[in-house]
Design an enzyme around this catalytic site. Sequence first.
Site, PDB file in Angstrom:
ATOM      1  N   ASN A 197       0.879  -1.174   0.000  1.00 49.68           N
ATOM      2  CA  ASN A 197       0.000   0.000   0.000  1.00 49.68           C
ATOM      3  C   ASN A 197       0.914   1.221   0.000  1.00 49.68           C
ATOM      4  O   ASN A 197       1.468   1.583   1.040  1.00 49.68           O
ATOM      5  CB  ASN A 197      -0.900  -0.027   1.249  1.00 49.68           C
ATOM      6  CG  ASN A 197      -1.713   1.246   1.402  1.00 49.68           C
ATOM      7  OD1 ASN A 197      -1.791   2.060   0.484  1.00 49.68           O
ATOM      8  ND2 ASN A 197      -2.317   1.416   2.570  1.00 49.68           N
ATOM      9  N   LYS A 253       0.170   4.258  -0.404  1.00 50.52           N
ATOM     10  CA  LYS A 253      -0.456   5.488   0.115  1.00 50.52           C
ATOM     11  C   LYS A 253      -0.149   6.651  -0.827  1.00 50.52           C
ATOM     12  O   LYS A 253       0.006   6.436  -2.031  1.00 50.52           O
ATOM     13  CB  LYS A 253      -0.022   5.747   1.564  1.00 50.52           C
ATOM     14  CG  LYS A 253      -0.209   4.494   2.437  1.00 50.52           C
ATOM     15  CD  LYS A 253      -0.053   4.722   3.901  1.00 50.52           C
ATOM     16  CE  LYS A 253      -0.234   3.394   4.636  1.00 50.52           C
ATOM     17  NZ  LYS A 253      -0.206   3.550   6.088  1.00 50.52           N
ATOM     18  N   HIS A 268      -9.621   1.365   4.545  1.00 44.78           N
ATOM     19  CA  HIS A 268      -8.341   1.520   5.247  1.00 44.78           C
ATOM     20  C   HIS A 268      -8.558   2.462   6.432  1.00 44.78           C
ATOM     21  O   HIS A 268      -9.355   3.400   6.348  1.00 44.78           O
ATOM     22  CB  HIS A 268      -7.276   2.069   4.300  1.00 44.78           C
ATOM     23  CG  HIS A 268      -5.914   2.058   4.929  1.00 44.78           C
ATOM     24  ND1 HIS A 268      -5.501   3.035   5.803  1.00 44.78           N
ATOM     25  CD2 HIS A 268      -4.906   1.167   4.863  1.00 44.78           C
ATOM     26  CE1 HIS A 268      -4.283   2.742   6.237  1.00 44.78           C
ATOM     27  NE2 HIS A 268      -3.901   1.614   5.681  1.00 44.78           N
ATOM     28  N   GLU A 319      -7.008   4.872   7.516  1.00 44.12           N
ATOM     29  CA  GLU A 319      -6.823   6.299   7.223  1.00 44.12           C
ATOM     30  C   GLU A 319      -8.064   6.867   6.529  1.00 44.12           C
ATOM     31  O   GLU A 319      -8.421   8.032   6.735  1.00 44.12           O
ATOM     32  CB  GLU A 319      -5.554   6.492   6.368  1.00 44.12           C
ATOM     33  CG  GLU A 319      -4.302   6.272   7.222  1.00 44.12           C
ATOM     34  CD  GLU A 319      -3.098   5.707   6.491  1.00 44.12           C
ATOM     35  OE1 GLU A 319      -3.041   5.781   5.253  1.00 44.12           O
ATOM     36  OE2 GLU A 319      -2.203   5.166   7.180  1.00 44.12           O
ATOM     37  N   GLU A 337      -5.672  -4.875  10.347  1.00 44.19           N
ATOM     38  CA  GLU A 337      -4.619  -3.892  10.595  1.00 44.19           C
ATOM     39  C   GLU A 337      -4.919  -3.139  11.887  1.00 44.19           C
ATOM     40  O   GLU A 337      -5.704  -2.179  11.875  1.00 44.19           O
ATOM     41  CB  GLU A 337      -4.556  -2.880   9.448  1.00 44.19           C
ATOM     42  CG  GLU A 337      -4.241  -3.479   8.097  1.00 44.19           C
ATOM     43  CD  GLU A 337      -3.690  -2.424   7.153  1.00 44.19           C
ATOM     44  OE1 GLU A 337      -2.522  -2.554   6.759  1.00 44.19           O
ATOM     45  OE2 GLU A 337      -4.408  -1.475   6.833  1.00 44.19           O
ATOM     46  N   GLY A 381       2.212   2.240  10.629  1.00 48.57           N
ATOM     47  CA  GLY A 381       3.177   3.317  10.476  1.00 48.57           C
ATOM     48  C   GLY A 381       3.884   3.707  11.772  1.00 48.57           C
ATOM     49  O   GLY A 381       4.539   4.738  11.843  1.00 48.57           O
ATOM     50  N   SER A 387       3.114  -2.201  10.246  1.00 49.84           N
ATOM     51  CA  SER A 387       4.561  -2.298  10.468  1.00 49.84           C
ATOM     52  C   SER A 387       5.138  -3.680  10.159  1.00 49.84           C
ATOM     53  O   SER A 387       6.076  -4.126  10.822  1.00 49.84           O
ATOM     54  CB  SER A 387       4.923  -1.856  11.889  1.00 49.84           C
ATOM     55  OG  SER A 387       4.533  -0.497  12.083  1.00 49.84           O
TER      56      SER A 387
HETATM   57  P1  PGA Z   1       2.640   0.209   7.565  1.00 52.03           P
HETATM   58  O1  PGA Z   1       1.199   0.482   6.877  1.00 52.03           O
HETATM   59  O2  PGA Z   1       3.146  -1.082   7.011  1.00 52.03           O
HETATM   60  O3  PGA Z   1       3.464   1.384   7.180  1.00 52.03           O
HETATM   61  O4  PGA Z   1       2.388   0.127   9.038  1.00 52.03           O
HETATM   62  C1  PGA Z   1       0.301  -0.564   6.667  1.00 52.03           C
HETATM   63  C2  PGA Z   1      -0.968  -0.013   6.068  1.00 52.03           C
HETATM   64  O5  PGA Z   1      -1.389   1.091   6.419  1.00 52.03           O
HETATM   65  O6  PGA Z   1      -1.604  -0.670   5.213  1.00 52.03           O
END
Ligand code: PGA
Length: 249
Positions: A9, A11, A95, A97, A166, A172, A211
Amino acid sequence: MRTRLIAGNWKMNGDRASIKALIDGIMAERDNAIQSDVLVCAPAIYLPLVKSLTENSGIHIGGQNLSQHSSGAYTGEISGGMLKDTGCGFVLVGHSERRSFYGESSELVAEKFKAALDNGVTPVLCVGETLEERENGTTMDVVKQQIDAVLSLGSEIMSKGVIAYEPVWAIGTGKTASPEQAQEVHQAIRQHLSAVDNSMAENMRILYGGSMNPSNAEQLLSQADIDGGLIGGASLKAEQFNAIIKAAG
Ligand code: PGA
Protein backbone atom coordinates in the site's frame (compact mmCIF):
# COMPACT_ATOMS: atom_id res chain seq x y z
CA MET A 1 -5.17 -24.14 0.48
CA ARG A 2 -5.24 -20.37 0.54
CA THR A 3 -2.73 -18.69 -1.78
CA ARG A 4 -0.83 -16.06 0.17
CA LEU A 5 -1.16 -12.46 -0.91
CA ILE A 6 1.55 -9.88 -0.33
CA ALA A 7 0.14 -6.43 -0.98
CA GLY A 8 1.96 -3.10 -0.96
CA ASN A 9 0.00 0.00 0.00
CA TRP A 10 2.01 2.93 -1.28
CA LYS A 11 -0.46 5.49 0.11
CA MET A 12 0.18 9.03 -1.20
CA ASN A 13 3.84 8.50 -2.02
CA GLY A 14 6.02 8.49 -5.09
CA ASP A 15 6.43 10.21 -8.43
CA ARG A 16 7.06 8.88 -11.93
CA ALA A 17 10.79 8.47 -11.37
CA SER A 18 10.64 6.85 -7.93
CA ILE A 19 7.81 4.54 -8.98
CA LYS A 20 9.77 3.38 -12.00
CA ALA A 21 12.79 2.70 -9.80
CA LEU A 22 10.64 0.82 -7.26
CA ILE A 23 8.98 -1.36 -9.88
CA ASP A 24 12.33 -2.03 -11.57
CA GLY A 25 13.67 -3.13 -8.19
CA ILE A 26 10.72 -5.47 -7.59
CA MET A 27 10.86 -6.88 -11.13
CA ALA A 28 14.61 -7.49 -10.92
CA GLU A 29 14.04 -9.97 -8.09
CA ARG A 30 10.95 -11.70 -9.54
CA ASP A 31 11.36 -15.36 -8.83
CA ASN A 32 9.23 -17.99 -10.55
CA ALA A 33 9.47 -20.21 -7.47
CA ILE A 34 7.34 -17.71 -5.50
CA GLN A 35 3.79 -19.03 -5.17
CA SER A 36 2.29 -16.05 -3.38
CA ASP A 37 0.25 -13.45 -5.21
CA VAL A 38 1.90 -10.04 -5.29
CA LEU A 39 -0.09 -6.81 -5.44
CA VAL A 40 0.85 -3.15 -5.46
CA CYS A 41 -1.78 -0.53 -4.60
CA ALA A 42 -0.55 2.67 -6.18
CA PRO A 43 -1.90 6.23 -6.15
CA ALA A 44 -4.70 6.23 -8.75
CA ILE A 45 -3.01 8.68 -11.09
CA TYR A 46 0.00 6.37 -11.45
CA LEU A 47 -1.94 3.14 -12.01
CA PRO A 48 -1.58 3.26 -15.82
CA LEU A 49 2.17 3.78 -15.40
CA VAL A 50 2.43 0.88 -12.94
CA LYS A 51 0.31 -1.26 -15.24
CA SER A 52 2.64 -0.65 -18.16
CA LEU A 53 5.76 -1.24 -16.06
CA THR A 54 4.45 -4.56 -14.70
CA GLU A 55 3.07 -5.97 -17.98
CA ASN A 56 3.40 -9.79 -18.13
CA SER A 57 5.12 -9.92 -14.72
CA GLY A 58 2.21 -11.50 -12.87
CA ILE A 59 2.24 -8.61 -10.40
CA HIS A 60 -1.30 -7.43 -9.69
CA ILE A 61 -2.17 -3.78 -9.44
CA GLY A 62 -4.82 -2.21 -7.25
CA GLY A 63 -6.39 1.06 -6.17
CA GLN A 64 -6.43 2.40 -2.62
CA ASN A 65 -10.03 3.61 -2.65
CA LEU A 66 -13.06 3.86 -4.95
CA SER A 67 -16.41 5.59 -5.08
CA GLN A 68 -19.54 3.71 -4.04
CA HIS A 69 -21.19 5.18 -7.15
CA SER A 70 -20.73 3.84 -10.66
CA SER A 71 -20.58 7.17 -12.53
CA GLY A 72 -21.94 10.70 -12.52
CA ALA A 73 -21.50 14.07 -10.87
CA TYR A 74 -19.03 13.11 -8.12
CA THR A 75 -16.14 15.48 -8.70
CA GLY A 76 -12.78 14.02 -7.80
CA GLU A 77 -14.00 10.45 -7.37
CA ILE A 78 -12.87 7.27 -9.14
CA SER A 79 -15.24 4.39 -9.90
CA GLY A 80 -14.74 0.66 -9.75
CA GLY A 81 -15.29 0.56 -13.52
CA MET A 82 -12.43 3.01 -14.01
CA LEU A 83 -10.13 0.88 -11.85
CA LYS A 84 -11.10 -2.21 -13.82
CA ASP A 85 -10.60 -0.38 -17.12
CA THR A 86 -7.10 0.61 -15.98
CA GLY A 87 -6.18 -3.01 -15.25
CA CYS A 88 -6.77 -3.20 -11.51
CA GLY A 89 -7.64 -6.57 -10.06
CA PHE A 90 -7.94 -5.28 -6.49
CA VAL A 91 -8.85 -2.23 -4.44
CA LEU A 92 -8.46 -1.43 -0.75
CA VAL A 93 -11.66 -0.46 1.04
CA GLY A 94 -12.01 0.92 4.54
CA HIS A 95 -8.34 1.52 5.25
CA SER A 96 -8.11 3.04 8.72
CA GLU A 97 -6.82 6.30 7.22
CA ARG A 98 -9.99 6.51 5.09
CA ARG A 99 -12.15 5.71 8.11
CA SER A 100 -10.47 8.22 10.42
CA PHE A 101 -9.45 11.12 8.12
CA TYR A 102 -12.39 10.95 5.70
CA GLY A 103 -15.08 9.73 8.06
CA GLU A 104 -15.88 6.55 6.15
CA SER A 105 -18.42 4.50 8.06
CA SER A 106 -18.60 0.72 7.93
CA GLU A 107 -21.84 1.05 5.94
CA LEU A 108 -20.13 3.22 3.31
CA VAL A 109 -17.20 0.81 3.23
CA ALA A 110 -19.65 -2.03 2.59
CA GLU A 111 -21.14 -0.08 -0.33
CA LYS A 112 -17.65 0.38 -1.74
CA PHE A 113 -16.93 -3.34 -1.28
CA LYS A 114 -20.04 -4.12 -3.34
CA ALA A 115 -19.19 -1.46 -5.96
CA ALA A 116 -15.78 -3.06 -6.47
CA LEU A 117 -17.30 -6.52 -6.96
CA ASP A 118 -19.92 -5.15 -9.36
CA ASN A 119 -16.98 -4.16 -11.56
CA GLY A 120 -15.00 -7.35 -11.24
CA VAL A 121 -12.45 -5.84 -8.87
CA THR A 122 -11.57 -7.75 -5.68
CA PRO A 123 -12.03 -5.60 -2.57
CA VAL A 124 -9.55 -5.86 0.29
CA LEU A 125 -11.58 -4.97 3.39
CA CYS A 126 -9.36 -3.35 6.01
CA VAL A 127 -10.44 -3.69 9.64
CA GLY A 128 -8.78 -3.05 12.97
CA GLU A 129 -9.01 -1.48 16.38
CA THR A 130 -7.40 1.63 17.84
CA LEU A 131 -5.07 1.45 20.84
CA GLU A 132 -7.86 2.69 23.09
CA GLU A 133 -10.22 0.00 21.84
CA ARG A 134 -7.58 -2.68 22.40
CA GLU A 135 -6.94 -1.43 25.92
CA ASN A 136 -10.69 -1.39 26.62
CA GLY A 137 -10.89 -5.00 25.55
CA THR A 138 -13.22 -4.23 22.63
CA THR A 139 -10.95 -5.33 19.77
CA MET A 140 -13.23 -8.10 18.55
CA ASP A 141 -16.40 -6.02 18.94
CA VAL A 142 -14.89 -3.38 16.67
CA VAL A 143 -13.55 -5.84 14.13
CA LYS A 144 -16.80 -7.81 14.03
CA GLN A 145 -18.85 -4.65 13.53
CA GLN A 146 -16.60 -3.66 10.61
CA ILE A 147 -16.92 -7.10 9.06
CA ASP A 148 -20.65 -7.48 9.75
CA ALA A 149 -21.43 -4.43 7.60
CA VAL A 150 -20.19 -6.45 4.61
CA LEU A 151 -21.46 -9.82 5.87
CA SER A 152 -24.95 -8.34 6.00
CA LEU A 153 -24.79 -8.20 2.19
CA GLY A 154 -24.54 -12.00 2.23
CA SER A 155 -21.77 -14.55 2.54
CA GLU A 156 -21.67 -14.93 -1.25
CA ILE A 157 -20.53 -11.30 -1.50
CA MET A 158 -18.16 -11.50 1.45
CA SER A 159 -16.55 -14.62 -0.02
CA LYS A 160 -15.35 -12.72 -3.09
CA GLY A 161 -13.17 -10.33 -1.11
CA VAL A 162 -10.07 -10.39 1.03
CA ILE A 163 -9.80 -9.18 4.64
CA ALA A 164 -6.83 -7.27 6.02
CA TYR A 165 -6.55 -7.04 9.80
CA GLU A 166 -4.62 -3.89 10.59
CA PRO A 167 -4.51 -2.79 14.22
CA VAL A 168 -4.52 1.00 13.95
CA TRP A 169 -1.87 1.31 16.68
CA ALA A 170 0.53 -0.74 14.55
CA ILE A 171 0.14 1.23 11.30
CA GLY A 172 3.18 3.32 10.48
CA THR A 173 4.31 3.25 14.11
CA GLY A 174 6.97 0.57 14.01
CA LYS A 175 4.93 -1.29 16.68
CA THR A 176 3.89 -4.60 15.18
CA ALA A 177 1.32 -6.84 16.76
CA SER A 178 3.15 -9.91 18.05
CA PRO A 179 2.55 -13.03 15.95
CA GLU A 180 0.40 -14.38 18.82
CA GLN A 181 -1.65 -11.18 19.12
CA ALA A 182 -2.23 -11.13 15.36
CA GLN A 183 -3.04 -14.85 15.16
CA GLU A 184 -5.57 -14.50 17.99
CA VAL A 185 -7.54 -11.89 16.04
CA HIS A 186 -7.15 -13.67 12.68
CA GLN A 187 -8.47 -16.88 14.22
CA ALA A 188 -11.37 -15.04 15.84
CA ILE A 189 -12.22 -13.42 12.49
CA ARG A 190 -12.23 -16.82 10.79
CA GLN A 191 -14.41 -18.28 13.54
CA HIS A 192 -16.79 -15.37 13.19
CA LEU A 193 -17.06 -16.01 9.45
CA SER A 194 -17.46 -19.73 9.93
CA ALA A 195 -20.55 -19.19 12.05
CA VAL A 196 -22.14 -17.86 8.85
CA ASP A 197 -20.51 -20.03 6.21
CA ASN A 198 -17.78 -22.52 6.94
CA SER A 199 -16.36 -22.87 3.45
CA MET A 200 -16.29 -19.08 2.98
CA ALA A 201 -14.36 -18.85 6.25
CA GLU A 202 -11.90 -21.56 5.25
CA ASN A 203 -11.21 -19.97 1.88
CA MET A 204 -11.00 -16.36 3.07
CA ARG A 205 -7.58 -14.77 2.81
CA ILE A 206 -6.91 -12.75 5.95
CA LEU A 207 -3.86 -10.50 5.65
CA TYR A 208 -2.01 -8.84 8.51
CA GLY A 209 -0.99 -5.19 8.21
CA GLY A 210 0.80 -2.80 10.53
CA SER A 211 4.56 -2.30 10.47
CA MET A 212 5.23 -5.60 8.72
CA ASN A 213 8.86 -5.65 7.64
CA PRO A 214 11.55 -8.15 6.59
CA SER A 215 12.49 -8.95 10.19
CA ASN A 216 8.99 -9.82 11.45
CA ALA A 217 7.34 -11.10 8.25
CA GLU A 218 8.39 -14.71 8.50
CA GLN A 219 7.07 -15.16 12.03
CA LEU A 220 3.81 -13.40 11.30
CA LEU A 221 3.30 -15.37 8.08
CA SER A 222 3.97 -18.66 9.85
CA GLN A 223 0.76 -18.26 11.90
CA ALA A 224 -2.03 -20.60 10.86
CA ASP A 225 -4.59 -17.92 10.06
CA ILE A 226 -2.31 -15.24 8.56
CA ASP A 227 -2.51 -15.51 4.78
CA GLY A 228 -0.36 -12.61 3.72
CA GLY A 229 0.43 -9.01 4.44
CA LEU A 230 -0.67 -5.49 3.66
CA ILE A 231 2.50 -3.48 3.80
CA GLY A 232 2.83 0.29 3.87
CA GLY A 233 6.27 1.74 4.65
CA ALA A 234 8.28 -1.35 3.76
CA SER A 235 6.54 -1.64 0.37
CA LEU A 236 8.18 1.61 -0.75
CA LYS A 237 11.63 0.02 -0.68
CA ALA A 238 12.13 -2.72 -3.24
CA GLU A 239 14.68 -4.54 -1.11
CA GLN A 240 12.32 -4.73 1.87
CA PHE A 241 9.23 -5.59 -0.17
CA ASN A 242 11.17 -8.31 -2.00
CA ALA A 243 12.36 -9.77 1.29
CA ILE A 244 8.77 -9.98 2.54
CA ILE A 245 7.67 -11.64 -0.71
CA LYS A 246 10.49 -14.14 -0.26
CA ALA A 247 9.43 -14.80 3.35
CA ALA A 248 5.90 -15.58 2.10
CA GLY A 249 7.30 -18.01 -0.42
P1 PGA B 1 2.64 0.21 7.57
O1 PGA B 1 1.20 0.48 6.88
O2 PGA B 1 3.15 -1.08 7.01
O3 PGA B 1 3.46 1.38 7.18
O4 PGA B 1 2.39 0.13 9.04
C1 PGA B 1 0.30 -0.56 6.67
C2 PGA B 1 -0.97 -0.01 6.07
O5 PGA B 1 -1.39 1.09 6.42
O6 PGA B 1 -1.60 -0.67 5.21
